[in-house]
Design an enzyme around this catalytic site. Structure first.
Site, PDB file in Angstrom:
ATOM      1  CG  ASN A  24      -4.933  -9.319   1.897  1.00 32.19           C
ATOM      2  OD1 ASN A  24      -6.157  -9.220   1.809  1.00 32.19           O
ATOM      3  ND2 ASN A  24      -4.197  -8.419   2.513  1.00 32.19           N
ATOM      4  CB  THR A  53      -0.761  -7.308   7.608  1.00 35.08           C
ATOM      5  OG1 THR A  53      -2.112  -6.852   7.593  1.00 35.08           O
ATOM      6  CG2 THR A  53      -0.660  -8.649   6.897  1.00 35.08           C
ATOM      7  CB  VAL A 106      -5.570  -0.389  10.095  1.00 38.88           C
ATOM      8  CG1 VAL A 106      -5.856  -1.361  11.231  1.00 38.88           C
ATOM      9  CG2 VAL A 106      -5.646  -1.109   8.757  1.00 38.88           C
ATOM     10  CE  LYS A 133     -10.414  -0.198  -1.861  1.00 39.84           C
ATOM     11  NZ  LYS A 133     -11.041  -1.359  -1.306  1.00 39.84           N
ATOM     12  CG  PHE A 145     -10.095  -9.640   7.462  1.00 35.75           C
ATOM     13  CD1 PHE A 145      -9.190 -10.418   6.749  1.00 35.75           C
ATOM     14  CD2 PHE A 145     -10.382  -9.991   8.766  1.00 35.75           C
ATOM     15  CE1 PHE A 145      -8.598 -11.541   7.331  1.00 35.75           C
ATOM     16  CE2 PHE A 145      -9.794 -11.113   9.365  1.00 35.75           C
ATOM     17  CZ  PHE A 145      -8.899 -11.889   8.635  1.00 35.75           C
ATOM     18  NE  ARG A 152     -14.599  -4.417   1.276  1.00 36.82           N
ATOM     19  CZ  ARG A 152     -15.855  -4.557   0.835  1.00 36.82           C
ATOM     20  NH1 ARG A 152     -16.068  -5.027  -0.368  1.00 36.82           N
ATOM     21  NH2 ARG A 152     -16.891  -4.232   1.580  1.00 36.82           N
ATOM     22  CD  GLU A 153      -6.393   2.088   1.962  1.00 39.74           C
ATOM     23  OE1 GLU A 153      -6.306   2.846   0.998  1.00 39.74           O
ATOM     24  OE2 GLU A 153      -5.405   1.589   2.533  1.00 39.74           O
ATOM     25  CG  LEU A 190     -14.331 -14.171 -10.478  1.00 36.52           C
ATOM     26  CD1 LEU A 190     -15.451 -15.061 -10.988  1.00 36.52           C
ATOM     27  CD2 LEU A 190     -12.982 -14.738 -10.903  1.00 36.52           C
ATOM     28  CB  CYS A 237      -3.183  -4.993   1.696  1.00 36.92           C
ATOM     29  SG  CYS A 237      -3.438  -3.879   3.074  1.00 36.92           S
TER      30      CYS A 237
HETATM   31  N1  LIG Z   1      -4.841  -0.033   4.682  1.00 35.16           N
HETATM   32  C1  LIG Z   1      -5.538  -1.148   4.583  1.00 35.16           C
HETATM   33  O1  LIG Z   1      -6.463  -1.273   3.775  1.00 35.16           O
HETATM   34  C2  LIG Z   1      -5.218  -2.315   5.485  1.00 35.16           C
HETATM   35  C3  LIG Z   1      -6.148  -3.366   5.600  1.00 35.16           C
HETATM   36  C4  LIG Z   1      -5.843  -4.426   6.437  1.00 35.16           C
HETATM   37  C5  LIG Z   1      -4.623  -4.478   7.114  1.00 35.16           C
HETATM   38  N2  LIG Z   1      -3.722  -3.451   6.953  1.00 35.16           N
HETATM   39  C6  LIG Z   1      -2.466  -3.523   7.692  1.00 35.16           C
HETATM   40  O2  LIG Z   1      -2.569  -2.669   8.821  1.00 35.16           O
HETATM   41  C7  LIG Z   1      -1.307  -2.041   9.104  1.00 35.16           C
HETATM   42  C8  LIG Z   1      -1.488  -0.522   9.069  1.00 35.16           C
HETATM   43  O3  LIG Z   1      -1.886  -0.155   7.776  1.00 35.16           O
HETATM   44  P1  LIG Z   1      -2.359   1.335   7.423  1.00 35.16           P
HETATM   45  O4  LIG Z   1      -2.795   1.332   6.016  1.00 35.16           O
HETATM   46  O5  LIG Z   1      -3.268   1.822   8.480  1.00 35.16           O
HETATM   47  O6  LIG Z   1      -0.947   2.098   7.562  1.00 35.16           O
HETATM   48  P2  LIG Z   1      -0.671   3.663   7.542  1.00 35.16           P
HETATM   49  O7  LIG Z   1       0.684   3.824   7.007  1.00 35.16           O
HETATM   50  O8  LIG Z   1      -1.828   4.374   6.905  1.00 35.16           O
HETATM   51  O9  LIG Z   1      -0.706   4.051   9.103  1.00 35.16           O
HETATM   52  C9  LIG Z   1       0.268   3.701  10.019  1.00 35.16           C
HETATM   53  C10 LIG Z   1       0.372   4.838  11.025  1.00 35.16           C
HETATM   54  O10 LIG Z   1       1.233   4.452  12.096  1.00 35.16           O
HETATM   55  C11 LIG Z   1       1.963   5.600  12.493  1.00 35.16           C
HETATM   56  N3  LIG Z   1       3.145   5.190  13.262  1.00 35.16           N
HETATM   57  C12 LIG Z   1       4.279   4.593  12.833  1.00 35.16           C
HETATM   58  N4  LIG Z   1       5.133   4.406  13.858  1.00 35.16           N
HETATM   59  C13 LIG Z   1       4.505   4.844  14.969  1.00 35.16           C
HETATM   60  C14 LIG Z   1       4.869   4.925  16.345  1.00 35.16           C
HETATM   61  N5  LIG Z   1       6.053   4.494  16.777  1.00 35.16           N
HETATM   62  N6  LIG Z   1       4.004   5.468  17.215  1.00 35.16           N
HETATM   63  C15 LIG Z   1       2.788   5.924  16.794  1.00 35.16           C
HETATM   64  N7  LIG Z   1       2.399   5.896  15.492  1.00 35.16           N
HETATM   65  C16 LIG Z   1       3.243   5.362  14.600  1.00 35.16           C
HETATM   66  C17 LIG Z   1       2.287   6.287  11.183  1.00 35.16           C
HETATM   67  O11 LIG Z   1       2.673   7.632  11.351  1.00 35.16           O
HETATM   68  C18 LIG Z   1       0.972   6.121  10.432  1.00 35.16           C
HETATM   69  O12 LIG Z   1       0.098   7.206  10.668  1.00 35.16           O
HETATM   70  C19 LIG Z   1      -0.343  -2.573   8.052  1.00 35.16           C
HETATM   71  O13 LIG Z   1       0.334  -3.677   8.577  1.00 35.16           O
HETATM   72  C20 LIG Z   1      -1.268  -3.012   6.913  1.00 35.16           C
HETATM   73  O14 LIG Z   1      -0.711  -4.044   6.142  1.00 35.16           O
HETATM   74  C21 LIG Z   1      -4.008  -2.369   6.158  1.00 35.16           C
END
Ligand SMILES: NC(=O)c1ccc[n+]([C@@H]2O[C@H](COP(=O)([O-])OP(=O)(O)OC[C@H]3O[C@@H](n4cnc5c(N)ncnc54)[C@H](O)[C@@H]3O)[C@@H](O)[C@H]2O)c1
Length: 463
Positions: free
Chosen positions: A240, A123, A11, A352, A166, A168-169, A282, A292
């Site tokens: 979600n 999130t 994100v 995925k 929102f 999607r990877e 679906l 997520c």
């Molecule tokens: N991945 C998705 O598809 C997606 C989609 C929508 C929402 N989200 C939400 O977004 C948020 C992040 O998801 P993500 O997949 O990017 O997570 P991730 O684990 O890939 O990335 C989080 C990053 O934050 C860094 N981090 C942690 N503590 C830190 C700090 N104190 N200072 C600086 N960096 C720090 C970590 O090292 C990591 O690189 C989550 O809450 C997730 O639920 C994710």
């Protein structure tokens, strides 16, 4: 505008690259030293189409820079995005420790130079916006010279906004540049205006598309949804939960279709054409996964529990999915009878296609169950073998370089991830090298007739 993004995961990094492309100046703060090193040398620490190219195009550091401490990013920025992970705890609640640490550090770094907007993109459970405000105030108090108890937080110097993500990877850049909506939760008119300004090129679609994310034909504007903090947080969880529920619904229908002799793909097409239902999400298969859906549905159940709100639909969504992971194994048992000593080959590992993310991937459940049952496991995935080896050394899997090697002498193939390259294979050649020609199509994406013609016993889900 001057922006700081904390957390360079899927994100945070995608948000940063897209904001830079829109013309903003972004400092990305990342705590993981290895990731930071990769980013500084222009490499993307994970697989996400198009991100490396954008990183490289901003390698001059003029608009995009990287830092290892929050204070550096906060000092130079007006808008500060929190994009750290909120992974699930064993209780089902999200682990908020990274958000807590970051919010306090932001507070400690705030100065009276200008008003900051702290944007929660992670999130988080409903109410976290208010909680982040409290934590930022605590961080501010901790560095004030007067005793914390009597210190009056200067709450006018910052505003907390919710801006759920929102994407999607696998199609993260496309989803970020051409989203269905931008949601902003806040009651601060000034902060809302600044967020509108930040996203203006995106909302009005006035930017030139990057080479790796072409603008869809006719895509002209993005709805900018302004709401209160709690509703914005609830929008993310409900979206979600609804998507996960839709897939679980398709899977429950698949179970019935198999018994009555119907084909769930036909059923999904037939009901999906109804505009009130829609065809997306679906698809029956071996169940949803990723970082997520499971985490957010569990977290929403926990929020509801705190308020004694019943959640039978959410609970069923999870339990259908849990059972669905075992459907492929049941089909293998039906065809092979004995699983012990069989060579079972998994096509795909990531949760995925177009990502190397293995969080809550169906492949992990299927692999560990088959290993427990005495099978010899093989797997091939175009991008996630290295992460699987690193993150799941407990899984005794023979990793292969391609599907042909995977199939050689195997008793059965199980398609777990619908990578595009699995659509165009020489099935006759593959079948001829197998010991038993059994294929379980765990995503219902292969051509059943073609496989049968190649000599396979084809088993889809829900047909
Ligand atoms: N991945 C998705 O598809 C997606 C989609 C929508 C929402 N989200 C939400 O977004 C948020 C992040 O998801 P993500 O997949 O990017 O997570 P991730 O684990 O890939 O990335 C989080 C990053 O934050 C860094 N981090 C942690 N503590 C830190 C700090 N104190 N200072 C600086 N960096 C720090 C970590 O090292 C990591 O690189 C989550 O809450 C997730 O639920 C994710």
């Amino acid at each position: 505008m001057d922006v700081c993004v904390i957390g360079a995961g899927y994100v945070g990094l995608v948000t940063s690259c897209s904001l830079v492309h829109l013309g903003h100046k972004v400092v990305v703060v990342e705590a993981d030293k290895h990731k930071l090193e990769m980013l500084r040398s222009g490499e993307c620490p994970f697989y996400e189409p198009g991100v490396s190219e954008l990183l490289k195009s901003h390698a001059d550091g003029e608009l995009l820079s990287f830092a290892d401490n929050i204070a550096e990013g906060v000092k130079s920025s007006e808008i500060i995005f929190i994009c750290v992970g909120t992974p699930p705890l064993p209780s089902g609640e999200p682990d908020m420790s990274a958000v807590v640490a970051v919010a306090r550090s932001i507070g400690a770094a705030l100065d009276s130079g200008r008003k900051r907007i702290i944007v929660n993109k992670s999130t988080v459970p409903v109410g976290s916006g208010n909680w982040v405000e409290m934590l930022v105030n605590q961080g501010m108090q901790a560095v004030q010279t007067v005793p914390a108890r009597s210190a009056k937080p200067d709450s006018l110097s910052f505003s907390v906004v919710s801006n759920p993500e929102f994407l999607r990877e696998g199609s993260a850049l496309h989803d970020t540049f051409y989203p269905d909506r931008v949601v902003i939760g806040s009651s601060d008119a000034g902060a809302i205006n600044r967020m509108r300004e930040l996203y203006r090129p995106l909302i009005e679609q006035t930017f030139s598309p990057p080479e790796t994310a072409a603008r869809p034909a006719g895509f002209a504007a993005v709805p900018f949804v302004v709401t209160d903090l709690a509703s914005a947080e609830m929008i993310k969880y409900s979206a979600n939960a609804f998507l996960a529920m839709k897939i679980s619904f398709a899977n429950e229908m698949a179970g019935i279709c198999e018994r009555v002799g119907a084909d769930v793909k036909e059923v999904a097409r037939g009901i999906g054409l109804d505009k009130r239902i829609g065809t997306a999400f679906l698809n029956a298969g071996v169940g949803w996964g990723g970082s997520c859906f499971g985490k957010d549905v569990h977290a929403l159940i926990e929020v509801a529990r705190e308020y004694s709100a019943p959640t039978p639909l959410l609970e069923a969504t999870i339990s259908v999915n849990k059972n669905q992971r075992h459907v492929a194994i049941k089909k293998l048992q039906e065809e092979l009878k004995i699983i012990k000593g069989r060579v079972i080959a998994l096509m795909g590992l990531s949760f995925k296609p177009d990502t190397d993310d293995l969080r809550d991937a169906a492949s992990l459940t299927i692999a560990s169950q088959l290993i427990k049952m005495g099978a010899s496991l093989r797997a091939y995935d175009p991008v996630s073998i290295a992460s699987c080896k690193r993150l799941h050394p407990e899984l005794e899997i023979d990793y292969c370089h391609n599907v042909q090697e995977l199939a050689d002498g195997a008793d059965a193939l199980v398609l777990v991830t619908e990578w595009a390259e699995f659509q165009n294979l020489d099935w006759h050649r593959i079948a001829s090298s197998m010991k038993n020609r059994i294929i379980v199509d765990g995503r219902n994406v292969l051509n059943k007739e073609e496989l049968k013609a190649a000599g396979f016993v084809y088993r889809g889900i829900g047909m």
